[in-house]
Design an enzyme around this catalytic site. Structure first.
Site, mmCIF file in Angstrom:
data_model
loop_
_atom_site.group_PDB
_atom_site.id
_atom_site.type_symbol
_atom_site.label_atom_id
_atom_site.label_comp_id
_atom_site.label_asym_id
_atom_site.label_seq_id
_atom_site.Cartn_x
_atom_site.Cartn_y
_atom_site.Cartn_z
ATOM 1 N N ASP A 123 1.241 -1.283 5.548
ATOM 2 C CA ASP A 123 2.251 -2.336 5.639
ATOM 3 C C ASP A 123 3.264 -2.201 4.514
ATOM 4 O O ASP A 123 4.254 -2.939 4.456
ATOM 5 C CB ASP A 123 1.616 -3.730 5.652
ATOM 6 C CG ASP A 123 0.779 -4.036 4.420
ATOM 7 O OD1 ASP A 123 0.642 -3.171 3.534
ATOM 8 O OD2 ASP A 123 0.236 -5.159 4.346
ATOM 9 N N SER A 124 3.056 -1.205 3.656
ATOM 10 C CA SER A 124 4.057 -0.820 2.664
ATOM 11 C C SER A 124 5.352 -0.382 3.338
ATOM 12 O O SER A 124 6.388 -0.254 2.673
ATOM 13 C CB SER A 124 3.526 0.312 1.777
ATOM 14 O OG SER A 124 2.968 1.354 2.555
ATOM 15 N N GLU A 153 -7.635 -0.540 -5.142
ATOM 16 C CA GLU A 153 -6.281 -0.436 -5.697
ATOM 17 C C GLU A 153 -6.186 -1.080 -7.069
ATOM 18 O O GLU A 153 -6.597 -2.233 -7.255
ATOM 19 C CB GLU A 153 -5.255 -1.079 -4.753
ATOM 20 C CG GLU A 153 -3.835 -0.961 -5.282
ATOM 21 C CD GLU A 153 -2.759 -1.320 -4.271
ATOM 22 O OE1 GLU A 153 -1.564 -1.254 -4.627
ATOM 23 O OE2 GLU A 153 -3.106 -1.665 -3.119
#
Length: 290
Positions: free
Chosen positions: A36-37, A174
């Protein structure tokens, strides 16, 4: 599902279009993430929150058409699974059915383990995502390294165990301290894929624009630049503009020829032109027709 835990690290890159997916696949990269980046790097949003399921499907279809060997996973965007287990399963099913991907990815740990379990039970492989979860940056206080305190580290371990027990075959870590990420990797049977989490994970993922130096603005600390495409592209665009303005482009080798005989014939009145001339002389008749 792909599994090389403890054997050989897995490579993963993002892609959002057909040609990039083809090139990444040709390079032999193991996994492709339609992240979705894309909201940031393709659509120009400030964050990922505005990305929709339709956006993910649109880009996911293109990537899946280009990836012949790599496993393709597609992100579930903000509010596509947070609302309910039903929403999670239906949206995951739609993404897989309409794109032909091999897995979906969703953010969150313990609190979304029930969604992961239901999606897996529906026959859809899941990659979990814990640590810095961009969809939750407002509640995390921004984009910060996660798990630095004892309490936060314990929470991450609990999250990893919960999503693993729910059936996730892999976990993205992350912005997690390297030593903590290594510990989590040892504790869970699922693959760990790090992004800003050190090299003790089972694999690594990067946004391809970051590793190619696609932009000249912010680059995350964890992203190694393997190229500087921004400067290369900028110079090419400038040269193109200059060539167009000076008429250096297109040159003879970029054009198509026509015979002199045809050109000469074009200067002679054609039969059709003669007919049009005779019609134009009869203005009253034309007025009646039109």
């Amino acid at each position: 599902m792909l599994s090389r835990k403890g054997i050989q690290p897995i490579s993963m890159l993002t892609a959002y279009d057909y040609h990039t997916a083809c090139t990444i696949d040709e390079a032999g990269v193991d996994m492709i993430l339609v992240g979705d980046s894309l909201g940031n790097v393709m659509l120009g949003y400030e964050n990922t929150l505005a990305v929709t399921v339709d956006d993910m499907i649109h880009h996911g279809k293109a990537v899946c058409r280009g990836a012949k060997n790599a496993l393709v996973a597609i992100d579930m965007p903000f509010m596509s699974y947070q609302g309910s287990v039903y929403d999670a399963v239906m949206n995951a099913g739609r993404i897989m059915k309409e794109t032909n991907c091999q897995a979906v990815k969703l953010e969150g740990g313990v609190e979304y383990a029930d969604r992961i379990k239901a999606i897996v039970q529906a026959g859809i492989p899941v990659i979990a995502h814990i640590g810095l979860t961009p969809q939750s940056f407002n509640t995390l206080g921004g984009y910060k390294v996660q798990g630095k305190s004892l309490e936060a580290a314990r929470k991450l371990i609990s999250d990893a165990q919960a999503v693993c027990e729910a059936g996730a075959f892999a976990i993205t870590l992350e912005c997690v301290p390297a030593a903590l990420a290594s510990k989590i990797t040892e504790l869970v049977p699922a693959l760990t894929i790090g992004i800003g989490a050190g090299n003790g994970c089972d694999g690594q993922v990067l946004v391809y624009q970051d590793m190619l130096g696609y932009a000249d603005d912010f680059t995350p600390k964890f992203a190694k630049k393997y190229a500087n495409l921004h400067d290369t592209m900028l110079e090419a665009f400038k040269q193109y503009k200059a060539d167009v303005e000076s008429r250096a482009f297109p040159a003879k080798e970029h054009t198509f020829a026509i015979s002199e005989e045809v050109l000469k014939s074009l200067t002679k009145p054609s039969q059709r032109e003669g007919c049009l001339d005779s019609l134009s002389d009869n203005g009253d008749s034309l007025k009646k027709i039109y």
